[in-house]
Design an enzyme around this catalytic site. Sequence first.
Site, PDB file in Angstrom:
ATOM      1  N   LYS A  28       0.751  -1.115   0.239  1.00  0.00           N
ATOM      2  CA  LYS A  28       0.115   0.055  -0.077  1.00  0.00           C
ATOM      3  C   LYS A  28       0.676   1.229  -0.056  1.00  0.00           C
ATOM      4  CE  LYS A  28      -4.062  -2.019   1.513  1.00  0.00           C
ATOM      5  NZ  LYS A  28      -4.004  -3.331   2.025  1.00  0.00           N
ATOM      6  N   ARG A  29       2.041   1.137   0.545  1.00  0.00           N
ATOM      7  CA  ARG A  29       2.971   2.128   0.680  1.00  0.00           C
ATOM      8  C   ARG A  29       3.503   2.499  -0.847  1.00  0.00           C
ATOM      9  NH1 ARG A  29       6.854   0.132   4.368  1.00  0.00           N
ATOM     10  NH2 ARG A  29       5.303  -1.075   5.093  1.00  0.00           N
TER      11      ARG A  29
END
Length: 527
Positions: A300-301
């Site tokens: 997600k980063r």
Amino acid sequence: MAYLSLNGYDAQYAPLAQLDRVAGFEPVGREFESLRVRHFIQTGDDTMSVRVRFAPSPTGHLHIGGARTALYNYCFAKSVGGKFILRIEDTDLERSRSEYEKAQIQDLHWLGLEYDEGPDRPGEYGPYRQSERLEIYKEYAQKLVDAGLAYYDFCTEQELQVMKEQAEKQGKPPHYNGKWRNPEFNQEAMARLAAGEKAAIRLRAPQKAYVLQDHVRGRVVFPENMVGDFIILRSSGLPVYNFCCVIDDLLMKITHVIRGEDHLSNTVRQLMVYEALGSKPPEFAHVSLLINKDRQKLSKRDGATSLVQYTNDGFLPGAIINYLTLLGWSHPEEKDIFDLKDLIANFDLNRFSKAAAIYDIAKFKWVNGQHIQMQQSSLTLKNISSLFSVDHPFLKLTDEQKEKICALFKTQVQFYQDFVALIENFIFQTELNETEKMQEVLSWPSTAQIAQFLSTQSFDGHLPESALGQWTEYLKKDLGIKGKQLFMGLRVCLTGKDQGPELVDLIPLTPASVLKQRLANIQKRLA
RNA sequence: GCUCCCAUCGUCUAGCCCGGUCUAGGACACCGCCUUUUCACGGCGAUAACAGGGGUUCGAAUCCCCUUGGGAGUACCA
């Protein structure tokens, strides 16, 4: 024995008696004496048609990696006339949410990957949500216990922790070796269970090597002693992924499992479950992973990893399908641009590359632009209309004019939004561009002459294509202006810019009122 | 740590299974030229890769081994 030929790959559907020689399931090494293979589930009829599944966990929006897996499954199914099934893996109650399930389904629809069976499309093998199949898993886990292939384990988390640490200290693999695996304690286990105590169920892991014949990895050997007895049913009664996945694939008659390479090591556990159930495993294709610029698994980063972010950014479903496919698969004709239909017609499990791929946004954008260029102008118009404010003058033009404008800008666009900016800029904007080149053109005496001449002309509605020709004719013959002076002068006076599309195309599509205003601005500047 | 997987231009890849046709092909990006009396499109071209080392072979990107690097798994997550 029947052979089903899938794009050149001969899948063997052998009788169950020949289990250990079937591709994808080839135990080697010594047999685990006390365990007898039992047939709990019958699969493997010779006429079995291809069934594949996409099995996401509803713990977030559809990830581009997930979309890619779904896409490959869909393409494979459709390329061989098989069925594509959607199964929701929501046994992780903590993280699963129904709104994510809805969102992912929506994304799948948006991409055009329609499934034949799923939670909202009942089929013969439902339910398609694992949370609704809990009793089934319990039943099969119990059967394995009854057969002596699995056992109850009452160890606490602390005990397991100690066991693991000790094994590590001794340099042994951290496998379960608690007392409950010993059949001697069966009676005690039953007694404690009867007393209402909770226990997890572990599968007795056969200590032998397993061979997997994978469609993309080739022959993969899992050595003996790779995994210890693992849990198939938690003490809470909830099944564990490697167990319910197998039960479902079996009961849903899945023939081919196409999934990410991160599941490759899991496969040995699943093979053990298939074996314990006395069933033939499906064929496997472990596709390489998508990674970020730092060569790490996408998380997600890494910014834009969910599909919705791309849709919001203006990527077309067809372009996403096209680009995602290219990440790990290649068209037999080495084409870069293709649509879903072409893809299905040419899909082949043998064309996967084994290495992980980094996605490159620059090429992704280019692919998107190519898909826009392939579109009919009428369709493009339909797609961009909603991007303008309701009272925008563009919407008041005739359809013919609007389509011509779309065609005019098509080659310089990567997103629908680009049309809006371009149209605003070249068709409606009246302010002058401030560049050095503009200054230069404005400084030419001929430009003032052109502006002077144009101000004597009448502007109304939209100019006919012939108008521009008449003007250049006059300016050339009567005023003696030619070459760069003529064309750049006309461009600056009529568009207020020093660059843009061909004047003959652009001017008839520009409202005369806009041209007039620009001309007035030029004259004001020159005065 | 242990197990498994992977390794061709900056990026995605073709070629690898079935060694010679590979002085390694395509695409994106970047740069240059042509075209367009502008910009873009288009066309042409340039730069750019078989991770390293051993073997096998007349011949290796292709087969084998080792090293290095990267990734995944090793959960009562999926």
